[in-house]
Design a protein around this motif. Structure first.
Motif, PDB file in Angstrom:
ATOM      1  N   THR A 103      24.323  33.761  39.972  1.00 21.02           N
ATOM      2  CA  THR A 103      24.458  35.360  39.884  1.00 21.02           C
ATOM      3  C   THR A 103      23.249  36.056  39.089  1.00 21.02           C
ATOM      4  OG1 THR A 103      26.974  35.539  39.567  1.00 21.02           O
ATOM      5  CG2 THR A 103      25.769  37.331  39.013  1.00 21.02           C
ATOM      6  N   ALA A 104      22.720  35.448  37.886  1.00 25.41           N
ATOM      7  CA  ALA A 104      21.566  36.111  37.301  1.00 25.41           C
ATOM      8  C   ALA A 104      20.401  35.741  38.181  1.00 25.41           C
ATOM      9  CB  ALA A 104      21.388  35.233  35.856  1.00 25.41           C
ATOM     10  N   ASP A 105      20.249  34.782  38.960  1.00 27.66           N
ATOM     11  CA  ASP A 105      19.161  34.606  39.793  1.00 27.66           C
ATOM     12  C   ASP A 105      19.133  35.675  41.001  1.00 27.66           C
ATOM     13  OD1 ASP A 105      17.940  32.593  38.273  1.00 27.66           O
ATOM     14  OD2 ASP A 105      18.919  31.045  39.462  1.00 27.66           O
ATOM     15  N   TYR A 106      20.236  35.909  41.444  1.00 24.47           N
ATOM     16  CA  TYR A 106      20.460  37.009  42.624  1.00 24.47           C
ATOM     17  C   TYR A 106      19.937  38.300  41.821  1.00 24.47           C
ATOM     18  CZ  TYR A 106      22.583  39.573  46.497  1.00 24.47           C
ATOM     19  OH  TYR A 106      22.571  40.352  47.388  1.00 24.47           O
ATOM     20  N   LEU A 107      20.653  38.499  40.739  1.00 26.56           N
ATOM     21  CA  LEU A 107      20.256  39.851  40.167  1.00 26.56           C
ATOM     22  C   LEU A 107      18.642  40.194  39.854  1.00 26.56           C
ATOM     23  CD1 LEU A 107      23.015  40.187  37.155  1.00 26.56           C
ATOM     24  CD2 LEU A 107      22.538  41.919  39.284  1.00 26.56           C
ATOM     25  N   ARG A 127      29.041  31.461  38.420  1.00 28.21           N
ATOM     26  CA  ARG A 127      29.330  31.464  39.806  1.00 28.21           C
ATOM     27  C   ARG A 127      28.145  31.983  40.662  1.00 28.21           C
ATOM     28  NH1 ARG A 127      34.898  31.783  41.213  1.00 28.21           N
ATOM     29  NH2 ARG A 127      36.308  31.704  39.462  1.00 28.21           N
ATOM     30  N   THR A 128      28.326  31.987  41.901  1.00 26.75           N
ATOM     31  CA  THR A 128      27.319  32.415  42.816  1.00 26.75           C
ATOM     32  C   THR A 128      27.506  33.487  43.819  1.00 26.75           C
ATOM     33  OG1 THR A 128      27.923  30.704  44.651  1.00 26.75           O
ATOM     34  CG2 THR A 128      26.331  29.863  43.056  1.00 26.75           C
ATOM     35  N   ILE A 129      26.235  34.016  44.142  1.00 26.27           N
ATOM     36  CA  ILE A 129      26.103  35.139  45.324  1.00 26.27           C
ATOM     37  C   ILE A 129      25.425  34.906  46.383  1.00 26.27           C
ATOM     38  CG2 ILE A 129      25.741  37.620  45.615  1.00 26.27           C
ATOM     39  CD1 ILE A 129      26.381  38.246  42.629  1.00 26.27           C
ATOM     40  N   ASP A 130      25.898  34.452  47.480  1.00 28.33           N
ATOM     41  CA  ASP A 130      24.783  33.943  48.504  1.00 28.33           C
ATOM     42  C   ASP A 130      24.056  32.708  48.241  1.00 28.33           C
ATOM     43  OD1 ASP A 130      25.823  36.287  49.904  1.00 28.33           O
ATOM     44  OD2 ASP A 130      24.108  37.471  49.611  1.00 28.33           O
ATOM     45  N   PHE A 133      40.249  35.236  38.034  1.00 33.48           N
ATOM     46  CA  PHE A 133      38.500  35.189  38.013  1.00 33.48           C
ATOM     47  C   PHE A 133      37.982  35.150  39.399  1.00 33.48           C
ATOM     48  CE2 PHE A 133      39.334  33.233  33.693  1.00 33.48           C
ATOM     49  CZ  PHE A 133      38.932  34.406  32.948  1.00 33.48           C
ATOM     50  N   GLU A 134      38.349  34.503  40.522  1.00 34.12           N
ATOM     51  CA  GLU A 134      38.072  34.790  41.661  1.00 34.12           C
ATOM     52  C   GLU A 134      37.956  36.028  42.197  1.00 34.12           C
ATOM     53  OE1 GLU A 134      35.963  33.579  45.043  1.00 34.12           O
ATOM     54  OE2 GLU A 134      36.498  32.169  43.440  1.00 34.12           O
ATOM     55  N   LEU A 135      39.120  36.833  42.024  1.00 33.29           N
ATOM     56  CA  LEU A 135      39.339  38.128  42.465  1.00 33.29           C
ATOM     57  C   LEU A 135      38.267  39.046  41.699  1.00 33.29           C
ATOM     58  CD1 LEU A 135      43.160  38.419  42.803  1.00 33.29           C
ATOM     59  CD2 LEU A 135      41.509  38.509  44.686  1.00 33.29           C
ATOM     60  N   VAL A 136      37.900  38.847  40.526  1.00 36.34           N
ATOM     61  CA  VAL A 136      37.122  39.830  39.794  1.00 36.34           C
ATOM     62  C   VAL A 136      35.761  39.542  40.184  1.00 36.34           C
ATOM     63  CG1 VAL A 136      36.655  38.482  37.565  1.00 36.34           C
ATOM     64  CG2 VAL A 136      36.973  40.962  37.289  1.00 36.34           C
ATOM     65  N   HIS A 137      35.401  38.144  40.526  1.00 36.01           N
ATOM     66  CA  HIS A 137      33.984  37.791  40.994  1.00 36.01           C
ATOM     67  C   HIS A 137      33.747  38.573  42.351  1.00 36.01           C
ATOM     68  CE1 HIS A 137      29.990  36.054  41.104  1.00 36.01           C
ATOM     69  NE2 HIS A 137      30.627  35.194  42.291  1.00 36.01           N
ATOM     70  N   GLU A 138      34.954  38.646  43.063  1.00 38.47           N
ATOM     71  CA  GLU A 138      34.681  39.379  44.437  1.00 38.47           C
ATOM     72  C   GLU A 138      34.407  40.712  44.206  1.00 38.47           C
ATOM     73  OE1 GLU A 138      38.258  38.664  46.840  1.00 38.47           O
ATOM     74  OE2 GLU A 138      37.713  36.327  47.043  1.00 38.47           O
ATOM     75  N   MET A 139      35.066  41.284  43.381  1.00 38.07           N
ATOM     76  CA  MET A 139      34.702  42.841  42.975  1.00 38.07           C
ATOM     77  C   MET A 139      33.408  43.010  42.273  1.00 38.07           C
ATOM     78  SD  MET A 139      36.666  45.244  39.880  1.00 38.07           S
ATOM     79  CE  MET A 139      35.631  44.435  38.627  1.00 38.07           C
ATOM     80  N   ARG A 140      32.821  42.126  41.405  1.00 39.81           N
ATOM     81  CA  ARG A 140      31.692  42.315  41.199  1.00 39.81           C
ATOM     82  C   ARG A 140      30.443  42.023  42.061  1.00 39.81           C
ATOM     83  NH1 ARG A 140      33.695  39.020  35.773  1.00 39.81           N
ATOM     84  NH2 ARG A 140      34.406  40.755  34.456  1.00 39.81           N
ATOM     85  N   THR A 141      30.793  40.992  42.803  1.00 37.23           N
ATOM     86  CA  THR A 141      29.888  40.759  43.955  1.00 37.23           C
ATOM     87  C   THR A 141      29.698  41.652  44.860  1.00 37.23           C
ATOM     88  OG1 THR A 141      30.222  38.364  43.958  1.00 37.23           O
ATOM     89  CG2 THR A 141      29.515  39.268  46.000  1.00 37.23           C
ATOM     90  N   ARG A 142      30.769  42.594  45.072  1.00 38.11           N
ATOM     91  CA  ARG A 142      30.753  43.695  46.008  1.00 38.11           C
ATOM     92  C   ARG A 142      29.794  44.869  45.423  1.00 38.11           C
ATOM     93  NH1 ARG A 142      36.027  47.416  48.280  1.00 38.11           N
ATOM     94  NH2 ARG A 142      34.915  48.033  50.233  1.00 38.11           N
TER      95      ARG A 142
END
Length: 295
Positions: free
Chosen positions: A87-91, A80-83, A47-56
């Motif tokens: 994730t939803a807030d970032y989007l 999970r978070t992005i920056d 799940f960490e790897l797929v989150h990295e993919m989705r974040t990218r």
């Protein structure tokens, strides 16, 4: 309900990105991205790897609200978070893209030509968490394999029953009774499905709004009448195993139908690509899907 998000989903030009591969489909999504199963040894690493993919994907300049109006997330991604933002807030705050959440727990065994959803025992708690995470709506998937009237009726009844729970929690449900694109009687299944959807829409008040996510129909513009129903905010199409080109070609022939693609969106992306290569490939895919969605 966020009225600005509602207006964007109802009338915005663009499509919905499906980034919601869950536990069972994550290995295949990673493999398509060039990450082999030998690269991780447990679910957390996967799940960490797929989150990295989705974040990218999400952080790419190609992933832009001029073309993408919404995105569907997996529960693990929501948490999970992005920056340093969820994730939803970032989007929404950084990208202007409306966040949805996949809430089903996968498919039950085939019975009466269909696969119902497995029970979702913690649904209300999940919906409460989704509300706190600023999720706009939900998505849940069933699959229709055969033109079995009894089975299709069960699928649609289950979808709308859960959809009403979602509505009661202040979120907008995406009803997804997928018709298998390889079904020998796909057109017959679609006819039964449309009738059952009309029957369930009649049980909703005009203030209760849902979305529909359907396989691209065998007969062009087959779902046009559903688009006119006051309870239907929008109808989106899944790619269902078609290649991106096949899905886009079929989508273009259906006025008012917009994409909600997963595999077709990420087609051609690879972990080993440079950022320039990755962004160029993603931009090409997004532009092609966008074009097919605004016909």
């Amino acid at each position: 309900m966020n009225t600005k998000q509602l207006d964007q989903i109802r009338s915005g030009k663009g499509f919905i990105a499906a980034l919601d591969q869950s536990g069972g489909s994550t290995p295949k999504a990673l493999q398509q991205y060039g990450v082999q199963e030998s690269s991780y040894s447990n679910d957390e690493e996967m799940f960490e790897l797929v989150h990295e993919m989705r974040t990218r994907i999400i952080k790419s300049p190609a992933f832009d609200s001029r073309y993408i109006i919404g995105a569907i997330l997996f529960e693990n991604t929501m948490d999970r978070t992005i920056d340093e933002q969820f994730t939803a807030d970032y989007l929404w705050e950084k990208k202007g893209i409306v966040p949805f959440l996949k809430v089903d727990k996968g498919l039950a065994e085939l019975e009466d030509g269909v696969q119902l959803m497995k029970p979702i025992p913690d649904l209300n708690e999940l919906l409460k968490r989704a509300g706190k995470r600023n999720i706009f709506g939900t998505k849940m998937r069933s699959v229709i394999k055969e033109a079995n009237a009894a089975g299709i009726k069960k699928v649609v009844e289950q979808q709308f029953s859960i959809g009403k729970q979602v509505l009661d929690m202040g979120l907008v449900p995406i009803i997804e009774p997928e018709v298998d694109i390889y079904s020998e009687d796909k057109a017959a299944s679609e006819k039964i499905l449309k009738d059952e959807i009309f029957a369930q829409l009649s049980t909703l008040s005009q203030d209760e709004k849902v979305m529909l996510k359907l396989s691209i129909p065998t007969e062009d513009n087959f779902y046009s009448e559903l688009m006119e129903q006051p309870q239907v905010i929008r109808i989106v199409a899944l790619s269902g195993g078609y290649t991106q080109k096949e899905a886009n070609d079929k989508l273009e022939r259906n006025q008012g139908l917009i994409a909600s693609f997963s595999r077709a969106l990420s087609q051609g992306l690879n972990v080993n690509q440079t950022d320039d290569e990755f962004n160029a490939m993603l931009s090409k895919s997004i532009q092609n899907i966008y074009k097919a969605s605004i016909t």
